[in-house]
Design a protein around this motif. Structure first.
Motif, short mmCIF file in Angstrom:
data_model
loop_
_atom_site.label_atom_id
_atom_site.label_comp_id
_atom_site.label_asym_id
_atom_site.label_seq_id
_atom_site.Cartn_x
_atom_site.Cartn_y
_atom_site.Cartn_z
N PHE A 102 -11.43 28.66 -19.55
CA PHE A 102 -12.20 29.66 -18.81
C PHE A 102 -11.34 30.65 -18.03
CE2 PHE A 102 -14.80 25.78 -19.07
CZ PHE A 102 -15.84 26.27 -19.83
N TYR A 103 -10.04 30.62 -18.20
CA TYR A 103 -9.18 31.62 -17.54
C TYR A 103 -9.02 32.80 -18.48
CZ TYR A 103 -5.23 33.65 -15.04
OH TYR A 103 -4.40 34.50 -14.35
N SER A 104 -9.42 33.99 -18.00
CA SER A 104 -9.32 35.19 -18.83
C SER A 104 -8.60 36.34 -18.14
CB SER A 104 -10.73 35.65 -19.26
OG SER A 104 -11.53 35.94 -18.12
N LYS A 105 -8.58 36.36 -16.83
CA LYS A 105 -7.91 37.46 -16.13
C LYS A 105 -7.40 36.97 -14.78
CE LYS A 105 -12.23 39.28 -14.12
NZ LYS A 105 -13.04 38.19 -14.62
N GLU A 106 -6.60 37.80 -14.14
CA GLU A 106 -6.02 37.45 -12.85
C GLU A 106 -7.12 37.21 -11.81
OE1 GLU A 106 -2.62 36.52 -10.76
OE2 GLU A 106 -2.76 37.24 -12.83
N GLY A 107 -6.99 36.14 -11.09
CA GLY A 107 -7.97 35.80 -10.06
C GLY A 107 -8.98 34.76 -10.49
N ASP A 108 -9.05 34.45 -11.80
CA ASP A 108 -10.02 33.47 -12.26
C ASP A 108 -9.71 32.07 -11.74
OD1 ASP A 108 -11.50 35.34 -13.53
OD2 ASP A 108 -10.85 34.85 -15.57
N ALA A 109 -8.43 31.77 -11.54
CA ALA A 109 -8.07 30.44 -11.04
C ALA A 109 -8.63 30.22 -9.63
CB ALA A 109 -6.55 30.27 -11.04
N ASP A 110 -8.55 31.25 -8.79
CA ASP A 110 -9.11 31.12 -7.44
C ASP A 110 -10.62 30.98 -7.48
OD1 ASP A 110 -6.56 31.37 -6.39
OD2 ASP A 110 -6.70 33.54 -6.20
N LEU A 111 -11.27 31.72 -8.37
CA LEU A 111 -12.72 31.59 -8.49
C LEU A 111 -13.12 30.19 -8.95
CD1 LEU A 111 -13.75 34.99 -10.13
CD2 LEU A 111 -14.18 34.24 -7.79
N LEU A 112 -12.37 29.65 -9.90
CA LEU A 112 -12.68 28.30 -10.37
C LEU A 112 -12.52 27.27 -9.26
CD1 LEU A 112 -11.04 28.38 -13.93
CD2 LEU A 112 -13.47 28.35 -13.40
N ARG A 113 -11.51 27.45 -8.43
CA ARG A 113 -11.34 26.52 -7.30
C ARG A 113 -12.50 26.66 -6.31
NH1 ARG A 113 -6.71 23.78 -7.26
NH2 ARG A 113 -4.92 24.59 -8.45
N ASP A 114 -13.00 27.87 -6.14
CA ASP A 114 -14.16 28.04 -5.26
C ASP A 114 -15.40 27.38 -5.85
OD1 ASP A 114 -12.60 29.47 -3.50
OD2 ASP A 114 -13.18 31.43 -4.30
N PHE A 115 -15.57 27.51 -7.14
CA PHE A 115 -16.74 26.91 -7.77
C PHE A 115 -16.72 25.38 -7.66
CE2 PHE A 115 -16.76 30.69 -10.94
CZ PHE A 115 -17.27 31.49 -9.94
N TYR A 116 -15.53 24.80 -7.74
CA TYR A 116 -15.40 23.35 -7.71
C TYR A 116 -14.71 22.88 -6.44
CZ TYR A 116 -16.71 23.35 -12.65
OH TYR A 116 -17.38 23.51 -13.83
N ALA A 117 -15.08 23.49 -5.33
CA ALA A 117 -14.45 23.12 -4.06
C ALA A 117 -14.74 21.67 -3.69
CB ALA A 117 -14.95 24.05 -2.95
N GLN A 118 -15.85 21.11 -4.19
CA GLN A 118 -16.21 19.75 -3.81
C GLN A 118 -15.43 18.70 -4.61
OE1 GLN A 118 -17.92 21.71 -5.66
NE2 GLN A 118 -18.70 20.63 -7.44
N VAL A 119 -14.74 19.12 -5.68
CA VAL A 119 -14.01 18.17 -6.50
C VAL A 119 -12.67 17.87 -5.83
CG1 VAL A 119 -12.96 17.74 -8.74
CG2 VAL A 119 -15.13 18.99 -8.59
N ARG A 120 -12.42 16.62 -5.61
CA ARG A 120 -11.17 16.21 -4.98
C ARG A 120 -10.19 15.80 -6.08
NH1 ARG A 120 -9.34 11.19 -3.57
NH2 ARG A 120 -11.38 10.31 -4.07
N GLU A 121 -9.12 16.57 -6.16
CA GLU A 121 -8.13 16.28 -7.19
C GLU A 121 -7.35 15.01 -6.83
OE1 GLU A 121 -5.60 19.40 -8.35
OE2 GLU A 121 -7.12 20.96 -8.18
#
Length: 676
Positions: A230-249
């Motif tokens: 799901f990474y296609s452009k700059e900034g997508d990694a930050d968006l993905l982290r926001d979407f899954y903020a509840q997931v604890r790595e």
């Protein structure tokens, strides 16, 4: 729009961006569109959850059948006799009484026998061209399909599908075109879909599942896999982290086993909290398009961008041009464009987060215009397909119950207990008397002065109830009758007075219980091959070597040629299963031998169609000898390596010896140039 809605849109996707000089009205309109899309995604996610929850009974039945097949046959829950508010397993209840829960796993034996029957009768797909002119293309596509199946280890895949159908009544695969990391190239990929992660709309009634309009699966991805997909452009990694903020790595944990994660699967959250849940759903949608039939070019297509007025203008311009050239009205009417507005169905794919955010969406990229899943079920009536193993569980459970009772009776019964009156002891201790009693050739002296005879008595009882073993044998015979796993099918030795014809008939009749199962597996193979063929014809845009077995009927079939596909008329190929057993290959060799000895074919033709392991090597040497003859060498010099190689082949091969005699008796060697 409310301020809360604007905040929600920005938090979900960061899609609302204030651009330099853009009118505020356009920003609000775009925000409204985004908000509407988000609401639609949330509603779609709720529908997917409803589909998945309605399949809980199927998943529970599948898990129970798998437990019984794997030997965990005392894990069913029951109410605790001491505390009815709690549930305990049957094994725990039995252990409280001091007994051991016995397990004799007949179900696994049945499954292994069915798998053996499937693997002992292999088959391979063959693309049969309906037109004689397309026969070479059919051979080329046959090699293409077989190469894709070998790349995806289809034999292993079929075993998983078979077990899924036995325990769940449904098997699911997925054909897509993607990048192979291990191969460093893109190619056709065939995935096995676990039924615990699969869902589709449960209101479909068609036995062939043609009325499915929503289908999907649940993914649990690592962070690297999430970025990969799901990474296609700059900034997508930050968006993905926001979407899954509840997931604890976190790293892998000792209890992170696939079986535990699947048994504790939930729709919204991953059982493994270190992974990211993505719900993939393919939904059938409709849209209004313009159907266009261009009679001049012989084309039919759907136009999503232009309405009827546009094509009527194109048609009027074309008619005017033809009239200027003096073309008659009859011919003009056969060269016009016919168009009308219709409603078209199409498949759309979306990848959603558990909170309803759409990570990616697209219309189906495949030219077959449907979803990538291949579904096969046992005979489906009223929306229900019954697994085979479900009917065996209770019988096997009853057998285990009787085995447990017999084992407990044997363990608690008196075994050689000796009753000795004190008057017999004669002053001996109990240990001395026991040693003397069990010693070989021992003599025990006792006092009989009182005139009464007090002899030692040995106590023994029959601990097993009368008829217990007869009932146990009845249940075992019943299991064989229900499963079809007779002694003849297992290859057991028959009675001495059993005729061979009767034994063969018994083995054949036993297979009748599995005819439906194997027919459904054949259909699954056909559906998979058809979808693989369509995907390969769409994405194979360069020349590829597809001759995986080293054998080709002609040179054109060894390579996949994309430009040749354009000459193939649509719907003129079918995928059929051809036998690939040792018996079938032997019949093929016998036929080739007959044709060769009758001089209907020559050596080269025989070797091209032979399945012998040395056939291709020998054929290459024959062609090398032909090249030497073309270079001007004599026949004896050119054929000497060939004759030496053939004499080294196994003497038991009739085809080899026939070829050798034929070559020695043919001075002109009709498989070589006659000018030699």
């Amino acid at each position: 729009m409310r301020k809360e809605d604007l905040k929600r849109i920005k938090a979900f996707g960061g899609r609302l961006r204030r651009e330099q000089g853009e009118d505020i009205g356009k920003q609000i309109a775009r925000a409204l569109h985004v908000y509407k899309e988000e609401q639609g995604d949330v509603a779609l996610l709720a529908e997917c959850r409803n589909d998945w929850e309605q399949m809980e009974s199927l998943r529970e039945e599948h898990r129970r059948n798998q437990r019984y097949k794997n030997g965990k046959q005392w894990e069913d829950l029951m109410r605790d006799p001491d505390d009815p508010t709690h549930l305990i397993t049957e094994r725990e209840n039995i252990s409280r009484t001091g007994r051991t829960a016995m397990v004799h796993n007949f179900i696994q034996t049945t499954v292994r026998n069915i798998e053996g029957q499937m693997l002992s009768n292999p088959s391979k797909p063959t693309v049969v061209a309906r037109s004689e002119d397309d026969a070479p293309l059919g051979e080329m596509l046959t090699n293409t399909v077989q190469k894709a199946l070998e790349l995806n280890e289809f034999d292993t895949h079929k075993i998983s599908i078979l077990e899924s159908m036995l325990s769940a009544g449904i098997g699911v695969g997925k054909v897509r075109y993607t990048y192979w990391f291990t191969k460093n190239r893109t190619d056709v990929k065939l995935d096995f879909i676990n039924v615990n992660r699969f869902f589709f709309n449960q209101d479909c009634e068609s036995p062939t599942l043609d009325d499915i309009y929503r289908i999907g699966e649940i993914h649990d991805l690592t962070w690297n896999e999430l970025l990969r997909d799901f990474y296609s452009k700059e900034g997508d990694a930050d968006l993905l982290r926001d979407f899954y903020a509840q997931v604890r790595e976190r790293g892998p944990q000792p209890h992170d086993r696939a079986s535990d994660n699947i048994s504790n699967l939930d729709f919204y959250g991953a059982a493994n909290s270190g992974k990211y849940r993505v719900i993939e759903v393919w939904n059938k949608r409709v849209r209004v398009v313009t159907y266009v039939h261009d009679q001049a070019r012989g084309e039919e297509f759907f136009d999503e961008h232009h309405d009827e007025a546009y094509w009527r203008g194109v048609n009027a311009q074309r008619v005017e041009q033809m009239r200027q050239f003096g073309i008659s009205e009859d011919v003009i009417q056969k060269r016009t464009v016919i168009c009308k507005r219709i409603v078209e169905e199409y498949w759309e794919a979306r990848w959603l987060t558990p909170s309803g955010i759409c990570l990616k969406k697209m219309e189906t990229p495949y030219e077959h215009q449907t979803h990538p899943y291949v579904i096969i079920t046992m005979p489906r009536v009223d929306g229900i397909s019954q697994p085979i193993l479900t009917g065996l569980n209770d019988i096997n459970r009853s057998i285990n119950r009787h085995l447990t009772m017999v084992d407990f009776a044997l363990g608690s019964a008196a075994k050689g207990a000796l009753l000795v009156p004190k008057s017999v002891m004669g002053g001996m201790s109990e240990d001395d008397f026991a040693r003397a009693y069990t010693k070989t050739n021992s003599v025990i002296v006792y006092d009989d002065a009182r005139g009464t005879v007090n002899k030692p008595e040995q106590l023994s009882s029959s601990p097993i109830p009368i008829g217990a073993f007869d009932f146990l044998q009845l249940e075992m015979n019943l299991l064989k009758e229900v499963s079809g796993l007779s002694g003849a099918m297992q290859g057991q030795v028959a009675n001495s007075n059993t005729p061979a014809s009767l034994y063969a008939q018994q083995a054949q009749n036993s297979m009748l219980n599995f005819v439906v199962l194997f027919d459904r597996l054949t259909k699954y193979s056909q559906y998979v091959c058809e979808k693989i063929l369509r995907v390969a014809m769409q994405y194979y845009t360069t020349r590829r070597l597809v001759n995986i077995n080293g054998q080709a009927y002609n040179d054109a079939a060894a390579y996949y040629e994309p430009q040749m596909i354009e000459k193939l008329i649509d719907w003129n190929v079918v995928v059929a299963e051809s036998a690939d057993t040792p018996v079938f290959r032997q019949l093929n060799e016998d036929m080739l031998r007959y044709l060769f000895e009758s001089q209907a074919i020559n050596v080269e033709m025989m070797l091209e169609n032979s399945s012998m392991p040395f056939a291709q090597k020998l054929l290459a040497q024959i062609r090398a000898a032909r090249e030497q003859l073309d270079a001007g060498q004599s026949v004896a010099t050119a054929t000497q390596p060939l004759m030496s190689a053939m004499r080294e082949l196994p003497a038991s091969s009739a085809a080899t010896q026939g070829a050798l005699r034929y070559i020695e008796a043919s001075p002109k060697l009709d498989f070589l140039p006659q000018s030699a």
